[in-house]
Design an enzyme around this catalytic site. Structure first.
Site, short mmCIF file in Angstrom:
data_model
loop_
_atom_site.label_atom_id
_atom_site.label_comp_id
_atom_site.label_asym_id
_atom_site.label_seq_id
_atom_site.Cartn_x
_atom_site.Cartn_y
_atom_site.Cartn_z
N CYS A 1 21.29 6.92 -1.83
CA CYS A 1 21.51 6.75 -3.18
C CYS A 1 20.74 7.56 -4.11
CB CYS A 1 21.58 5.30 -3.62
SG CYS A 1 22.60 4.23 -2.53
N HIS B 1 -9.59 5.55 2.53
CA HIS B 1 -8.76 5.08 1.33
C HIS B 1 -9.21 5.75 -0.03
CE1 HIS B 1 -6.71 1.78 -1.28
NE2 HIS B 1 -7.65 2.10 -1.96
N GLU B 2 -10.31 6.05 -0.25
CA GLU B 2 -10.86 6.82 -1.42
C GLU B 2 -10.50 8.05 -1.44
OE1 GLU B 2 -11.47 5.23 -4.21
OE2 GLU B 2 -11.63 3.12 -3.26
N HIS C 1 -7.05 8.59 -2.52
CA HIS C 1 -6.96 8.61 -3.84
C HIS C 1 -7.13 10.12 -4.51
CE1 HIS C 1 -5.72 4.84 -4.59
NE2 HIS C 1 -7.15 4.06 -4.36
N HIS D 1 -1.81 3.72 -4.59
CA HIS D 1 -1.66 2.79 -3.67
C HIS D 1 0.09 2.66 -3.20
CE1 HIS D 1 -5.22 0.66 -5.41
NE2 HIS D 1 -5.48 1.36 -4.36
N1 TQI Z 1 -11.40 -0.06 -5.72
C1 TQI Z 1 -10.28 0.47 -6.22
C2 TQI Z 1 -9.30 1.28 -5.16
O1 TQI Z 1 -9.86 2.14 -4.89
C3 TQI Z 1 -10.14 1.22 -7.57
C4 TQI Z 1 -8.89 1.34 -7.69
C5 TQI Z 1 -7.98 0.39 -8.21
C6 TQI Z 1 -8.25 2.53 -7.74
N2 TQI Z 1 -6.64 1.05 -8.48
C7 TQI Z 1 -6.94 2.51 -8.24
C8 TQI Z 1 -8.78 4.01 -7.68
C9 TQI Z 1 -5.94 3.57 -8.47
C10 TQI Z 1 -7.76 4.96 -7.68
C11 TQI Z 1 -6.42 4.77 -8.19
O2 TQI Z 1 -8.35 1.06 -4.66
S1 TQI Z 1 -11.62 -1.36 -4.77
C12 TQI Z 1 -9.74 -1.05 -1.04
C13 TQI Z 1 -8.76 -1.90 -0.41
C14 TQI Z 1 -10.97 -0.79 -3.12
C15 TQI Z 1 -10.19 -1.55 -2.51
O3 TQI Z 1 -13.03 -1.43 -4.77
O4 TQI Z 1 -10.87 -2.51 -4.87
C16 TQI Z 1 -10.51 0.10 -0.58
C17 TQI Z 1 -11.70 0.32 -2.68
F1 TQI Z 1 -7.85 -1.16 -0.15
F2 TQI Z 1 -9.32 -2.44 0.90
F3 TQI Z 1 -8.42 -3.06 -1.00
C18 TQI Z 1 -11.51 0.58 -1.16
CL1 TQI Z 1 -10.10 0.40 1.11
ZN ZN Z 2 -7.41 2.15 -3.90
#
Ligand code: TQI
Ligand code: ZN
Ligand code: CA
Ligand code: ZN
Length: 253
Positions: free
Chosen positions: A82, A208-209, A212, A218
């Site tokens: 779609c 994870h970082e 980003h 996410h």
């Molecule tokens: N830090 C957040 C993260 O990196 C900060 C954040 C929120 C962010 N939204 C974002 C950064 C959008 C960039 C773009 O997600 S956190 C995890 C997980 C965090 C959380 O400290 O909450 C990890 C850091 F996924 F495990 F919850 C690393 Cl792996």
């Molecule tokens: Zn994140």
């Protein structure tokens, strides 16, 4: 019989968006059978030969009715349905910013307490390998202030407007790629960083970082390392989810 089915399927909403099993795992024929069953909800579809099913789908979507799993049909069933929703759960930052240098250089400003420097160096290198192994990207550690991505362990207010909060909660953050700024990954130095299941696993957070920092937002896929929930898994057996791979390959191919 087929025309009844046709009518039925016409009244199904266009975008039920049932996730399709990963295309890499199944060969084309199994993929098609699975697709057919999911898309058309025909319980008795085993009663039809694959050729009938193919003709049915080709007729329905106005493809040439060959009864064969030919290239146009293959391409069709693999495309997002779609045109609204991808099968993907990953998301990208607005404007899809990416880091354009390759190799991407990274530097490390300091080390956390409680971990050997060598382990930290190895962890960061392994985290970069996770992303370089599925893209054309290469990473190179540099020992200068000029790098594409700067890693640092920082506490509380540290000058970028996103203060850390002591142990727990926010673990780290990263800046989305931006041509005007140096990329950065900051770890909250008040966390108990480790390479095990005790405290917070530096490798998993670094992967994870870095996601980003490379341009991934996410993901809604719980198996994705970009899913916004920290869940320990053994770094030795870590693997990106298919969703992560699709996401990063959308940006770097
Ligand atoms: N830090 C957040 C993260 O990196 C900060 C954040 C929120 C962010 N939204 C974002 C950064 C959008 C960039 C773009 O997600 S956190 C995890 C997980 C965090 C959380 O400290 O909450 C990890 C850091 F996924 F495990 F919850 C690393 Cl792996
Ligand atoms: Zn994140
Ligand atoms: Ca914290
Ligand atoms: Zn910061």
């Amino acid at each position: 019989m087929l025309s009844t089915l046709l009518l039925l399927t016409f009244f199904l909403p266009c975008c039920l968006s049932i996730p399709i099993v990963s295309s890499d795992v199944l060969d084309d024929l199994n993929f098609f059978k699975d697709y057919f069953q999911r898309f058309f909800f025909i319980k008795e579809s085993q009663d039809y030969t694959v050729e009938d099913q193919l003709r049915f789908l080709q007729h329905f979507f106005k493809l040439e009715e060959t009864g064969l799993l030919d290239e146009p049909t293959r391409a069709f069933i693999r495309q997002p349905r779609c045109g609204i929703r991808d099968t993907a759960d990953y998301s990208l930052f607005p404007g899809r910013p990416i880091i354009t240098n390759n190799p991407i250089t990274y530097s490390l400003i300091n080390y956390p307490e409680g971990m050997k420097k060598r382990t930290v160096d190895e962890v960061l290198q392994k985290a970069t390998q996770v992303w370089s192994s599925v893209t054309p990207l290469e990473f190179q550690r540099v020992y200068s202030l000029e790098s594409d991505i700067e890693f640092a362990f920082l506490a509380g207010e540290h000058g970028d407007g996103y203060p850390f909060d002591g142990e727990g909660n926010i673990l780290a953050h990263a800046f989305a790629p931006n041509p005007d700024y140096q990329g950065a990954v900051h770890f909250d130095s008040d966390e108990r960083w480790s390479y095990t299941n005790r405290g917070i696993n530096l490798f998993l957070v670094a992967v994870h970082e870095l996601g980003h920092a490379l341009g991934l937002e996410h993901s809604q896929d719980p198996d994705s390392i970009m899913f916004p929930n920290y869940q320990y898994q053994d770094p030795k057996f870590f693997q990106l989810s298919n969703d992560d791979i699709r996401g990063i390959q959308k940006l770097y191919h």
